[in-house]
Motif scaffolding. Structure first.
Motif, short mmCIF file in Angstrom:
data_model
loop_
_atom_site.label_atom_id
_atom_site.label_comp_id
_atom_site.label_asym_id
_atom_site.label_seq_id
_atom_site.Cartn_x
_atom_site.Cartn_y
_atom_site.Cartn_z
N VAL A 190 22.76 14.93 4.36
CA VAL A 190 23.55 15.68 5.35
C VAL A 190 23.58 17.17 5.05
O VAL A 190 23.24 18.01 5.90
CB VAL A 190 24.98 15.12 5.46
N ALA A 191 23.99 17.55 3.85
CA ALA A 191 24.06 18.98 3.52
C ALA A 191 22.68 19.62 3.61
O ALA A 191 22.54 20.77 4.06
CB ALA A 191 24.64 19.18 2.12
N TYR A 192 21.64 18.87 3.21
CA TYR A 192 20.28 19.40 3.29
C TYR A 192 19.87 19.63 4.74
O TYR A 192 19.26 20.66 5.07
CB TYR A 192 19.30 18.46 2.60
N ASP A 193 20.19 18.69 5.61
CA ASP A 193 19.84 18.84 7.02
C ASP A 193 20.60 20.02 7.65
O ASP A 193 20.06 20.71 8.53
CB ASP A 193 20.12 17.56 7.78
N VAL A 194 21.84 20.21 7.23
CA VAL A 194 22.60 21.38 7.70
C VAL A 194 21.93 22.66 7.22
O VAL A 194 21.72 23.60 8.00
CB VAL A 194 24.06 21.31 7.21
N PHE A 195 21.58 22.69 5.93
CA PHE A 195 20.90 23.86 5.37
C PHE A 195 19.59 24.15 6.11
O PHE A 195 19.31 25.30 6.50
CB PHE A 195 20.61 23.61 3.89
N GLU A 196 18.80 23.12 6.33
CA GLU A 196 17.50 23.29 7.00
C GLU A 196 17.69 23.71 8.46
O GLU A 196 16.90 24.49 9.00
CB GLU A 196 16.70 22.01 6.92
N GLY A 197 18.75 23.21 9.09
CA GLY A 197 19.03 23.60 10.46
C GLY A 197 19.36 25.08 10.58
O GLY A 197 19.01 25.73 11.58
N VAL A 198 20.01 25.63 9.57
CA VAL A 198 20.38 27.04 9.57
C VAL A 198 19.23 27.92 9.10
O VAL A 198 18.91 28.96 9.72
CB VAL A 198 21.63 27.27 8.69
N PHE A 199 18.57 27.54 8.02
CA PHE A 199 17.57 28.38 7.37
C PHE A 199 16.13 28.05 7.74
O PHE A 199 15.23 28.86 7.50
CB PHE A 199 17.71 28.29 5.84
N GLY A 200 15.87 26.84 8.22
CA GLY A 200 14.51 26.45 8.49
C GLY A 200 13.79 26.04 7.22
O GLY A 200 14.41 25.66 6.22
N LYS A 201 12.44 26.13 7.23
CA LYS A 201 11.63 25.65 6.12
C LYS A 201 10.74 26.73 5.51
O LYS A 201 9.80 26.42 4.78
CB LYS A 201 10.74 24.49 6.59
N GLY A 202 11.02 27.98 5.79
CA GLY A 202 10.15 29.05 5.33
C GLY A 202 10.31 29.39 3.87
O GLY A 202 11.07 28.76 3.12
N LEU A 203 9.61 30.45 3.45
CA LEU A 203 9.61 30.87 2.06
C LEU A 203 11.00 31.30 1.60
O LEU A 203 11.42 31.01 0.47
CB LEU A 203 8.61 32.03 1.87
N LYS A 204 11.73 32.00 2.47
CA LYS A 204 13.08 32.45 2.11
C LYS A 204 13.99 31.25 1.84
O LYS A 204 14.75 31.24 0.86
CB LYS A 204 13.66 33.31 3.23
N ALA A 205 13.90 30.23 2.69
CA ALA A 205 14.72 29.02 2.50
C ALA A 205 14.35 28.32 1.20
O ALA A 205 15.23 27.86 0.46
CB ALA A 205 14.53 28.08 3.69
N TYR A 206 13.05 28.25 0.92
CA TYR A 206 12.59 27.60 -0.31
C TYR A 206 13.11 28.35 -1.54
O TYR A 206 13.61 27.74 -2.49
CB TYR A 206 11.07 27.55 -0.34
N ALA A 207 13.00 29.67 -1.52
CA ALA A 207 13.46 30.48 -2.65
C ALA A 207 14.96 30.33 -2.85
O ALA A 207 15.45 30.24 -3.99
CB ALA A 207 13.09 31.95 -2.43
N LEU A 208 15.70 30.28 -1.76
CA LEU A 208 17.16 30.15 -1.85
C LEU A 208 17.56 28.81 -2.47
O LEU A 208 18.37 28.76 -3.39
CB LEU A 208 17.78 30.29 -0.46
N ARG A 209 16.98 27.74 -1.94
CA ARG A 209 17.45 26.43 -2.40
C ARG A 209 17.01 26.14 -3.83
O ARG A 209 17.77 25.52 -4.59
CB ARG A 209 17.01 25.33 -1.43
#
Length: 293
Positions: A190-209
């Protein structure tokens, strides 16, 4: 099972909210196989949950109506059930922590320390991230996503490691931890899907998580071990025998609960990672049947 259980289906979510009511009055002081070291290890872990799970709830709730999420009806149902399960986990761990407190183990102070660490860390990280456009809400959500991966992974160990299960010789505590483990796996995405919904799957999202996972795990390691040291010292149980038992339980290569988490934890660094890559459906169905859910 020493608990009354009622179940709410939460209006179409893929997992229910079970309302538990454990009675901790008869739980012995050293409920992990009569051993102080192992019991304090789990108590130090439990001391993290009330403040930690409130943080998870607040973090997800704060962004649930983000423009990228608000019209996703299925995810909104999952979020509601996630909040319900986490609130019940908080309630039951507060009950257990109070039962440890009655034996003179100062879990109340540890709970306060947990909240202080969370608030201090989240505010510090938000200051660091502000120049690149990351808000406090996003820092909180990213940390929650990382920590939810940790809780799902340690939950898998509790459900699969028979050595750990055998050491939980008190039925109430064994049932509580296994119930918690089941639900952490039910809502692990759930939290991951929320995160992905907000940030998407790009490089910035990967670096953040991924950076958040490293920071969160280092913080968690030092805080939980400080809590363990404090509990052992206050109880006059800080000795080599207890430390050997803790090492075998947590860090031994073949049976350790922490070392057993390694492979699944590292999968978080895969660019295309998703929590449901680890299919625990059969495992959860087996344990739900055993516990009568």
């Amino acid at each position: 099972m020493n608990a009354k259980v009622s179940i709410s289906e939460r209006a179409g979510a893929s997992f229910p909210v079970r309302r538990m009511n454990f009675n901790f009055d008869a739980v012995p002081e050293y409920w992990m196989n009569g051993n102080a070291g192992l019991t304090h290890f789990m108590t130090a872990l439990s001391a993290l949950f009330p403040a930690g799970e409130k943080f998870f709830i607040d973090s997800v709730r704060a962004v649930r109506y983000h423009p990228m999420l608000k019209d996703n009806a299925d995810l909104q149902k999952e979020i509601s059930a996630f909040i319900g399960q986490e609130a019940m986990h908080t309630h039951e761990h507060v009950g257990f922590n109070a039962s440890a407190q009655k034996f003179g183990h100062d879990v109340d102070t540890l709970d306060c320390y947990t909240d202080t660490v969370i608030q201090t860390t989240r505010k510090f990280m938000a200051k660091l991230a502000k120049p690149i456009g990351i808000t406090q809400k996003m820092v909180d959500l990213t940390a929650t996503t990382a920590l939810e991966h940790f809780t799902a992974t340690i939950a898998s160990q509790l459900l699969t490691n028979s050595h750990i299960q055998e050491l939980m010789t008190d039925d109430t505590m064994k049932t509580m931890w296994l119930w918690h483990a089941i639900e952490e796996n039910e809502h692990k995405a759930v939290a991951y899907d929320v995160f992905e919904g907000v940030f998407g799957k790009g490089l910035k999202a990967y670096a953040l998580r991924t950076s958040s996972l490293v920071i969160s795990m280092l913080t968690l390691f030092f805080v939980q071990n400080y809590f363990l040291w404090r509990l052992l010292k206050q109880d006059k149980q800080l000795n080599l025998e207890n430390l050997r038992m803790i090492y075998r339980y947590a860090y031994s290569p073949s049976k350790g609960i922490i070392t057993g988490m390694g492979k699944e934890m590292l999968f978080y660094f895969k660019p295309n990672f998703h929590p449901n890559d680890f299919d625990t459906t059969t495992l959860l169905n087996t344990w739900k049947a055993k516990l009568g859910f």
